[in-house]
Design a protein around this motif. Structure first.
Motif, PDB file in Angstrom:
ATOM      1  N   UNK A  41       6.992  16.747  -7.007  1.00  0.00           N
ATOM      2  CA  UNK A  41       8.409  16.856  -6.742  1.00  0.00           C
ATOM      3  C   UNK A  41       9.159  17.025  -7.943  1.00  0.00           C
ATOM      4  N   UNK A  42      10.463  17.765  -7.897  1.00  0.00           N
ATOM      5  CA  UNK A  42      11.240  18.229  -9.216  1.00  0.00           C
ATOM      6  C   UNK A  42      11.671  16.914  -9.762  1.00  0.00           C
ATOM      7  N   UNK A  43      12.128  16.247  -8.976  1.00  0.00           N
ATOM      8  CA  UNK A  43      12.903  14.846  -9.332  1.00  0.00           C
ATOM      9  C   UNK A  43      13.005  13.983  -8.102  1.00  0.00           C
ATOM     10  N   UNK A  44      13.202  12.937  -8.650  1.00  0.00           N
ATOM     11  CA  UNK A  44      13.590  11.862  -7.341  1.00  0.00           C
ATOM     12  C   UNK A  44      14.973  11.605  -7.259  1.00  0.00           C
ATOM     13  N   UNK A  55       6.085   5.386 -15.394  1.00  0.00           N
ATOM     14  CA  UNK A  55       5.330   4.314 -15.291  1.00  0.00           C
ATOM     15  C   UNK A  55       5.186   3.762 -13.707  1.00  0.00           C
ATOM     16  N   UNK A  56       6.639   3.763 -13.390  1.00  0.00           N
ATOM     17  CA  UNK A  56       6.657   3.419 -12.125  1.00  0.00           C
ATOM     18  C   UNK A  56       6.104   4.453 -10.938  1.00  0.00           C
ATOM     19  N   UNK A  57       6.066   5.584 -11.165  1.00  0.00           N
ATOM     20  CA  UNK A  57       5.499   6.623 -10.172  1.00  0.00           C
ATOM     21  C   UNK A  57       3.836   6.644 -10.407  1.00  0.00           C
ATOM     22  N   UNK A  58       3.237   6.225 -11.476  1.00  0.00           N
ATOM     23  CA  UNK A  58       1.965   6.149 -11.572  1.00  0.00           C
ATOM     24  C   UNK A  58       1.709   4.946 -11.024  1.00  0.00           C
ATOM     25  N   UNK A  59       2.535   3.752 -10.960  1.00  0.00           N
ATOM     26  CA  UNK A  59       2.114   2.502 -10.421  1.00  0.00           C
ATOM     27  C   UNK A  59       1.897   2.603  -8.798  1.00  0.00           C
ATOM     28  N   UNK A  62      12.088  14.433   1.235  1.00  0.00           N
ATOM     29  CA  UNK A  62      12.794  13.037   1.185  1.00  0.00           C
ATOM     30  C   UNK A  62      11.902  12.393  -0.041  1.00  0.00           C
ATOM     31  N   UNK A  63      12.555  11.524  -0.905  1.00  0.00           N
ATOM     32  CA  UNK A  63      11.652  10.530  -1.856  1.00  0.00           C
ATOM     33  C   UNK A  63      10.553  11.415  -2.415  1.00  0.00           C
ATOM     34  N   UNK A  64       9.326  10.872  -2.128  1.00  0.00           N
ATOM     35  CA  UNK A  64       8.160  11.381  -2.879  1.00  0.00           C
ATOM     36  C   UNK A  64       7.414  12.511  -1.929  1.00  0.00           C
ATOM     37  N   UNK A  65       7.700  12.562  -0.598  1.00  0.00           N
ATOM     38  CA  UNK A  65       7.156  13.379   0.473  1.00  0.00           C
ATOM     39  C   UNK A  65       7.372  14.986  -0.107  1.00  0.00           C
ATOM     40  N   UNK A  66       6.534  15.875   0.191  1.00  0.00           N
ATOM     41  CA  UNK A  66       6.542  17.082  -0.425  1.00  0.00           C
ATOM     42  C   UNK A  66       5.683  18.152   0.484  1.00  0.00           C
ATOM     43  N   UNK A 125       1.032  -1.131   0.075  1.00  0.00           N
ATOM     44  CA  UNK A 125      -0.050   0.084  -0.084  1.00  0.00           C
ATOM     45  C   UNK A 125       0.899   1.144   0.117  1.00  0.00           C
ATOM     46  N   UNK A 126       0.573   2.322  -0.754  1.00  0.00           N
ATOM     47  CA  UNK A 126       1.133   3.486  -0.748  1.00  0.00           C
ATOM     48  C   UNK A 126       0.139   4.558  -0.620  1.00  0.00           C
ATOM     49  N   UNK A 127       0.690   5.733  -0.107  1.00  0.00           N
ATOM     50  CA  UNK A 127      -0.245   6.915   0.227  1.00  0.00           C
ATOM     51  C   UNK A 127       0.504   8.101   0.968  1.00  0.00           C
ATOM     52  N   UNK A 128      -0.180   9.099   0.982  1.00  0.00           N
ATOM     53  CA  UNK A 128       0.233  10.175   1.631  1.00  0.00           C
ATOM     54  C   UNK A 128      -0.587  10.443   2.965  1.00  0.00           C
ATOM     55  N   UNK A 129       0.182  11.160   3.933  1.00  0.00           N
ATOM     56  CA  UNK A 129      -0.579  11.651   5.004  1.00  0.00           C
ATOM     57  C   UNK A 129       0.009  12.986   5.488  1.00  0.00           C
TER      58      UNK A 129
END
Length: 498
Positions: free
Chosen positions: A378-381, A366-370, A160-164, A71-75
């Motif tokens: 984010x500007x870049x990972x 495609x990975x980020x969509x998945x 960090x990573x995909x957190x913004x 599971x992925x997500x944001x809080x």
């Protein structure tokens, strides 16, 4: 989103991310602008930044459906939930309702949770034999810690990573803010996943998380004592190669290097006398000490600090990894003679080559969509973000360890014994200051009949602290010795002596 933009600018393109658009509004000063905007747009921002959880069924590079629950997500945390922390949650492959729940914080600060997943303890990793230069392949990790535990991998701190964050002010962080936001995240996550509130909870991490994990563990305990809900079933914490007292951690490098045969007896003896045992906070007027340490630096400069058995390669991250080929030219080899391949070796290899695959894979749309990453946030990972606006406000957490032990929590501290970033001799030194009783003294532990490291069990009733070295392990020991580290954690979770 177009309705929001219409408030300010007719016809503003709704494909522009909100946080980028608001950043350019010429309304007031930075702080006043955001207060004014938030007053009017709070409901919309909460919609934009609301909680999200999605089950991931498949991932590019790994054939078929995932054989584990991801599971992925944001809080959202902080004022107005301005900070959006991204997480990966993997259920235990054994018994999710019975196995421990672990919150894992990768170090850095600023190293992505994906680094821990892909290179350390996660359920999948790169299949280097099948990977091509533009299409990394994945494979299952038979030594994943998720085989015996439910693990939340958190991209923290923000940036960090995909957190913004939705405002630039929220990117100004420090140790205290990082711990507080991680605590808020955990409380909200458990409210969203009440079925895990009764599982034994452990706070875990490695490297720089050695600072944050004890702080966060203490906050959880104090929150429980204050009656905050949900009450967390905190059992303890675990740390690998942990930063603890920054000064003493770094000061242990010279004794460690001598212990491992990297420095001559003569040089070490001279430095020990001239520097009076202090190799970190050096008085520059002490010319003899300065000269000795210059010689020490010369002896160690070709050695990879994270694992002294490997060469030191300087990594130059690709400007754009999307579609970029895996290319050894991305590594700066300024010591060409050192790195020349030996007879029988097909090519020069550096560990940094492995890390390039993560840039290519995680930057793929495609990975980020998945993974259900919010587009444009984010500007870049990057695997480890070294551009964080981060203030180091805590340099010593030994007293927090003492407090946690007195409060009755169990702890596991482990060190790769070839790590020169946070050498095990320094970790042993601060553990010695806790004044614990040694229940079982320094002795070997084994995996498949082979020595996997050495361990000591300390007690302070009712607490138990286990310390273990991992033979041949580097900084982030599971990256180097996955089988041994899996055996270690499996035994410790089940309350066996390692």
């Amino acid at each position: 989103m177009s309705i929001i933009f219409a408030i300010f600018k007719e016809g503003a393109p709704n494909e522009i991310p909100l946080h980028q658009y608001l950043r350019n509004l010429p309304l007031f000063s930075k702080s006043m602008k955001w207060r004014w905007v938030l007053c009017f747009l709070a409901p919309c921002l909460l919609f934009r930044s609301g909680l999200s959880q999605t089950v991931v069924k498949s991932l590019p590079g790994l054939p078929g459906d995932l054989p584990f629950y991801l599971e992925t997500g944001y809080i959202g945390v902080g004022e107005w939930e301005d900070v959006q922390l991204f997480y990966y949650f993997v259920k235990s492959e054994r018994s999710p309702k019975d196995d421990p729940l672990v919150l894992w914080l990768t170090g850095g600060p600023g190293c992505s949770a994906l680094s821990a997943i892909l290179y350390e303890i996660g359920p999948f990793t790169f299949d280097y034999d099948k990977s091509t230069r533009d299409r990394p392949a994945l494979k299952l990790n038979e030594y994943s810690w998720t085989k015996v535990a439910n693990i939340i991998f958190l991209d923290q701190p923000v940036g960090t990573g995909f957190s913004y964050a939705n405002s630039w002010e929220s990117y100004n962080i420090n140790d205290n803010i990082s711990a507080a936001e991680s605590y808020e995240f955990l409380r909200k996550w458990l409210k969203l996943h009440p079925e895990f509130q009764s599982n034994p909870l452990y706070i875990a991490g490695d490297s720089y998380s050695g600072i944050i994990v004890p702080m966060l563990t203490l906050q959880v305990d104090e929150g429980n004592n204050a009656g905050l809900k949900p009450r967390m079933n905190l059992e303890g914490y675990l740390l690998g190669n942990p930063a603890t007292n920054i000064s003493s951690d770094r000061n242990s490098i010279v004794p460690f290097a001598h212990l491992k045969g990297l420095l001559s007896d003569e040089l070490y003896g001279s430095a020990k006398i001239d520097c009076n045992g202090d190799y970190f906070d050096v008085n520059l007027s002490n010319a003899a000490c300065v000269n000795d340490l210059e010689a020490v630096t010369k002896c160690l400069e070709n050695i990879y600090e994270a694992n002294i058995l490997e060469p030191n390669c300087l990594l130059m991250a690709p400007k754009s990894t999307v579609g970029r080929a895996w290319d050894s030219s991305l590594i700066i080899e300024d010591r060409s003679l050192l790195l020349l391949p030996t007879p029988g070796a097909s090519r020069v290899w550096c560990r940094s080559y492995n890390y390039l695959y993560s840039y290519i894979w995680a930057s793929d749309k495609a990975v980020q969509d998945a993974l259900h990453v919010r587009e444009g946030t984010i500007e870049k990972w990057v695997r480890c973000n070294e551009t964080l606006s981060y203030t180091y406000t805590v340099s010593d957490v030994i007293d927090i360890h003492k407090d946690l032990i007195k409060r009755g929590y169990r702890a596991l501290i482990y060190s790769g014994d070839h790590d020169m970033v946070v050498p095990y001799v320094g970790t042993l030194a601060w553990i010695g200051t806790l004044n614990l009783t040694i229940s079982r003294d320094w002795e070997a532990w084994f995996v498949d009949g082979q020595v996997a490291g050495y361990t000591t069990l300390y007690s302070y009733f009712p607490s138990l602290l286990t310390y273990a070295t991992v033979k041949g392990g580097g900084h982030t020991a599971p990256e180097y010795k996955p089988k041994e580290c899996f055996a270690m954690i499996n035994r410790w979770f089940d309350y066996y002596y390692i």
